[in-house]
Design an enzyme around this catalytic site. Structure first.
Site, short mmCIF file in Angstrom:
data_model
loop_
_atom_site.label_atom_id
_atom_site.label_comp_id
_atom_site.label_asym_id
_atom_site.label_seq_id
_atom_site.Cartn_x
_atom_site.Cartn_y
_atom_site.Cartn_z
N ALA A 269 -42.37 8.13 -39.64
CA ALA A 269 -43.69 8.73 -39.80
C ALA A 269 -43.79 9.34 -41.19
CB ALA A 269 -43.91 9.81 -38.75
N MET A 270 -45.00 9.75 -41.54
CA MET A 270 -45.22 10.29 -42.88
C MET A 270 -46.17 11.48 -42.82
SD MET A 270 -44.63 10.16 -46.08
CE MET A 270 -45.34 11.42 -47.12
N ASN A 272 -48.36 12.95 -44.69
CA ASN A 272 -49.53 13.10 -45.56
C ASN A 272 -50.37 14.31 -45.14
OD1 ASN A 272 -48.92 10.36 -46.45
ND2 ASN A 272 -49.71 9.80 -44.44
N GLU A 305 -42.99 16.16 -38.76
CA GLU A 305 -44.08 15.92 -39.72
C GLU A 305 -44.98 17.15 -39.80
OE1 GLU A 305 -43.36 13.50 -41.44
OE2 GLU A 305 -42.07 12.46 -40.02
N HIS A 308 -43.45 19.79 -41.97
CA HIS A 308 -43.54 19.49 -43.40
C HIS A 308 -44.75 20.15 -44.04
CE1 HIS A 308 -40.39 16.89 -44.76
NE2 HIS A 308 -40.65 15.88 -43.95
N GLU A 327 -36.51 17.61 -46.91
CA GLU A 327 -36.06 16.88 -45.73
C GLU A 327 -34.97 17.65 -44.97
OE1 GLU A 327 -37.80 14.81 -44.50
OE2 GLU A 327 -38.97 13.99 -46.15
N1 B3K Z 1 -41.18 11.82 -45.78
C1 B3K Z 1 -41.20 10.61 -45.00
C2 B3K Z 1 -40.25 9.58 -45.49
C3 B3K Z 1 -40.77 8.67 -46.52
C4 B3K Z 1 -39.78 7.55 -46.74
C5 B3K Z 1 -40.15 6.65 -47.82
N2 B3K Z 1 -39.24 5.52 -47.93
C6 B3K Z 1 -40.92 10.87 -43.56
C7 B3K Z 1 -40.27 12.14 -43.25
O1 B3K Z 1 -39.14 12.40 -43.60
O2 B3K Z 1 -40.89 12.97 -42.65
ZN ZN Z 2 -39.28 14.44 -43.36
#
Ligand code: B3K
Ligand code: ZN
Length: 869
Positions: A269-270, A272, A305, A308, A327
């Site tokens: 997942a990402m 954003n 997520e 984050h 992370e």
């Molecule tokens: N930050 C993204 C990971 C992106 C990976 C790109 N290859 C997911 C996460 O760690 O939450």
């Molecule tokens: Zn992450």
């Protein structure tokens, strides 16, 4: 114009942390206009920029067809800028710049799943971390450039959903059959957090009121048929929001929070800003379609997520070398969250199991790197177990040492100092130290050095003086690339037990950092040191690294009897499990007698089953062949490991006798008080079913068939299916066909169907050929590739025979199509150098032969590192 004379980014150039320089221009605001058509997408961007330091105006861009460019209202001609495959450079630009560009991109043919791509017929999504935004428009695409984004998205009305980050400020028609939306994100953010979504999706809505009284609209977008599978994710989201307020004092900061599920996604997942994009595997959760483990994963990824938003988004990374800043901290936070969702001991067990199975081997081989690397060719190759999991352990060590209150004071200080900034690991440690009042600067060494330390401990009891002394020694394997390895601060949580009664002793030593009544933490930060406990009346048994308080390889000269004692009497569930693991490893790799483990587990189990069935199930974790292989550094023969493990499983099945079937028949998941317990009972039942098959129980296949048919729970159904298929039961083909028919339109369930067949211990090259040429196999969908490759890789005997060709082929094929996944999958072969001859040379030759056939930075860097040993 000749660009070679200017600072250019070469294709396979190594980037170094020491070369970091501030960007020459900052971007105050960006207006983006994204117009999606069937055969192309047009992106217009207006950047308001200001000079910050001397230097050229550098905009990064890849695979963009530049249609027009103007600077402060004046169109630029080709000789007024330098353009190569990676960037657009303007020399001698004024201090205040308004730059407007128009480019054409092709999301409809983007198979790399980076930038803007068409994920499925009716869905376009973005993935911009780390460097995807440069595939959407020209931009200083680096995390230390933060800007306010306003985004207009326009598309055909067959895509009713048009999303971007922030608040919806306008929507309307754009000519016949087209429409648009305009979104504004009030928070300054780096470009890697930009997202937009264009598609035909249904939505699940809810609301959440923050501790500050903000009313937040929550929305999860997915295919219509999957909306009922989004409720667990929605609950987890609300739970995460509350949890972050309660544990870190962090409320949410926007009026909406959207999550979009897609089946075509390179990772989980990402995060954003305000618009997370998720792999369906990390958002859809439903007992009928997904396993218990998958349900737990959904909750933890939702939390990850969400967390984050503060650790990553509001405070972001100065550069990609700092990746573990966001992370490592966010994984530590999601692990702590998950400890509240299920048996905390089991959460810790599962997290450490992942660390030991993936990070420890990574750190002992050619792909080893510090949690904060100091150089890279392709940053996508550094989303590793070391950055994530070891990064989380570093934070856990500091949290363990500080205790809850001081850790919170430290994190409060971090948020106060750095909200809205792009910072470094040093900034994090400095804030944590200042807030807690404890100097943690020594922990920086953990971020900067590779390798898993060996921690040797010796215990000595002096009956006359009634003292117990522990001598500690730490060492790291020498590493040519890092010649000056330093001693690390290692918090050792420990307890002493009375051998006769099994009672825990009150610790009496001045050396303990947090000296609570029965538990203590000793901070060992020298090459060698010792501590002494006084008033110890009889020879005690020590339990070290409780809850795995540091990511080290512990060596303590326990006898098998002492380990059996800890398995029985240790009250720390993690260390109870660890004692079982150490015993099992000795049985499997050093030929120790299995009887002591059997006796201990039989004495302990009834109590543990009654108290924590999930923990009980973990006491049967027999180290996997893959893990055992990772413990062997030379002359590794997967067949010998397989035989040893099979022999042990057969012995256990025989010796456990009636206990197996009695336990299977007596356990009822429905009668459990919560999900964690029910999950434990389901897991135990499946373990017992496997043992029954080994016992040759005449009823086992009927029972498995019954379990398969009479349940609507995926963990139960899959558990039974595995027993039938992996034992080639007469019903195997029937149930496989039945499973396919039931779930052929459920991609995540069908992934399991592929996985089970690929993971058959007797799978052959033909099995894999059958699966990979199946009509439902799709090389454009990473989840499907992973299901077959992951299944195959569950049996190292297969991986290292016909699997070698499978992984090499994949890397070669994906090199251009999806290099992120290609490089990742190739790592299945990273321990080739440990194999016994002639396998070692054979695999090496195949890897060497692959070299000239690949071009991507991802696969090339991975292959070079793998062969650099
Ligand atoms: N930050 C993204 C990971 C992106 C990976 C790109 N290859 C997911 C996460 O760690 O939450
Ligand atoms: Zn992450």
């Amino acid at each position: 114009m000749n660009i070679a004379a200017n600072p250019v980014i070469e294709a396979n150039q190594t980037v170094y942390l020491k070369d970091y320089q501030k960007p020459s221009y900052l971007v105050d605001s960006i207006d983006l206009d994204i117009q999606v058509y069937d055969d192309h997408t047009q992106v217009n961007a207006k950047l308001v920029m200001q000079r910050q330091t001397a230097g050229n105006l550098v905009l990064l861009g890849r695979d963009l067809e530049l249609k027009s460019i103007s600077l402060n209202g004046k169109q630029l001609t080709e000789n007024e800028y330098l353009l190569d495959a990676e960037q657009l450079v303007i020399q001698n630009a004024p201090d205040q710049v308004i730059l407007e560009t128009s480019v054409v991109i092709h999301p409809e043919s983007n198979t790399q799943l980076e930038g803007l791509y068409q994920a499925a017929g009716d869905l376009f999504v973005t993935q911009n971390e780390p460097e995807g935004f440069r595939k959407i428009t020209f931009y200083p695409d680096r995390p230390d450039v933060l800007s306010v984004f306003t985004t207009r998205v326009e598309a055909d009305k067959k895509f009713p959903v048009l999303l971007a980050n922030g608040n919806l400020i306008e929507a309307g028609e754009a000519g016949e059959s087209r429409h648009y939306t305009i979104w504004q994100d009030p928070t300054k953010k780096p470009s890697y957090l930009f997202a937009c979504v264009i598609g035909d999706l249904a939505v699940l809505k809810d609301r959440y009121t923050t501790s500050e009284g903000r009313d937040v609209a929550l929305e999860i977008y997915a295919e219509e048929k999957d909306i009922p599978k989004c409720h667990i994710a929605m609950e987890a989201l609300k739970h995460s929001m509350r949890w972050d307020e309660e544990h870190y004092g962090r409320p949410y900061d926007l009026d909406n929070y959207m999550i979009v599920a897609t089946s075509a996604f390179n990772m989980g997942a990402m995060e954003n800003k305000g618009l997370n994009i998720f792999n369906t595997s990390c958002v859809l959760a439903d007992e009928e379609y997904t396993t218990d483990a998958a349900i737990m994963r959904v909750q933890s990824v939702i939390a990850h997520e969400y967390f984050h938003n503060w650790t990553g988004n509001r405070i972001t990374c100065r550069d990609w070398f700092q990746l573990c800043l966001k992370e490592g901290l966010t994984v530590f936070r999601d692990q702590s969250f998950s400890e509240d969702l299920q048996s905390a001991a089991v959460q810790r067990i599962d997290d450490v199991a992942v660390l030991k199975a993936h990070q420890f081997p990574e750190d002992s081989g050619p792909l080893s790197h510090p949690p904060r690397p100091d150089h890279f060719v392709e940053i996508n190759n550094f989303y590793t177990a070391t950055v994530y999991e070891k990064g989380a352990e570093i934070n856990r060590m500091m949290a363990t040492l500080l205790g809850k209150e001081k850790f919170r004071l430290g994190t409060d200080e971090y948020f106060k100092r750095h909200d809205g900034q792009a910072v470094t690991v040093e900034d994090w440690i400095a804030a944590l130290s200042a807030g807690s009042g404890v100097d943690l600067s020594a922990f920086l060494t953990w971020y900067n050095q590779p390798g898993t330390p060996k921690l040797e401990v010796h215990g000595r009891y002096d009956a006359g003086a009634q003292t117990y002394t522990l001598n500690f020694k730490q060492s790291l394997k020498s590493n040519a690339k890092y010649p000056n390895l330093k001693a690390l601060p290692i918090p050792v949580a420990l307890a002493l037990f009375d051998q006769a009664t099994g009672e825990q002793l009150v610790l009496n030593s001045e050396a303990l950092f947090e000296n609570s009544v029965q538990d203590g933490v000793y901070l060992f930060d020298q090459n060698e040191a010792s501590i002494q406990f006084i008033g110890v009346e009889t020879q005690p048994i020590v339990s070290l690294l409780r809850s795995f308080s540091a990511p080290v390889n512990l060596e303590f000269n326990y006898s098998d009897e002492e380990l059996a004692f800890l398995l029985q009497y240790e009250t720390n569930g993690f260390n109870q499990w660890q004692a079982a693991q150490t015993l099992l490893e000795r049985i499997l790799l050093n030929g120790h007698d299995a009887q002591i483990y059997l006796d201990a587990i039989q004495k302990t189990l009834p109590f543990v089953i009654a108290k924590d069935p999930l923990l009980a199930s973990r006491l049967f974790d027999i180290p996997s062949e893959g893990y055992l292989g990772s413990r062997i550094d030379t002359d590794y023969n997967p067949i010998i490991v397989n035989e040893a493990r099979e022999a042990l499983l057969n012995t256990l099945a025989r010796e456990l006798g009636n206990f197996v079937k009695d336990t299977y028949l007596s356990l009822d998941p429905v009668a459990q008080k919560d999900f964690s317990q029910a999950m434990g009972v389901r897991s135990l039942k499946n373990i017992m079913l496997n043992f029954m098959a080994r016992q040759g129980d005449v009823d086992v296949f009927d029972l498995a068939y019954e379990q398969y048919q009479n349940t609507s729970n995926m963990s139960e159904r899959l558990g039974a299916l595995k027993v039938l298929v992996w034992n080639d039961a007469p019903q195997a083909q029937d149930v496989l066909q039945d499973f396919y028919t039931r779930f052929k339109d459920e991609a995540l369930s069908l992934d399991q169907w592929f996985m089970i067949q690929a993971a058959h211990p007797k799978a052959t090259a033909e099995t894999i050929a059958y699966l990979t040429s199946h009509v439902d196999y799709d090389l454009g969908v990473p989840n499907r590739i992973r299901s077959v490759s992951g299944g195959l890789n569950a049996n190292p005997v297969n991986t290292w025979s016909f699997g070698v060709q499978h992984f090499i082929h994949l890397a070669q094929y994906l090199d251009e199509k999806n290099p992120i996944i290609g490089a990742r999958l190739l790592q299945a072969l990273s321990r080739w150098y440990t194999l016994a001859e002639p396998q070692r040379s054979q695999v090496k030759a195949k890897l060497e032969a692959l070299k000239p056939q690949v071009k991507s930075k991802n696969v090339t860097e991975t292959l070079n590192s793998m062969l650099s040993i």
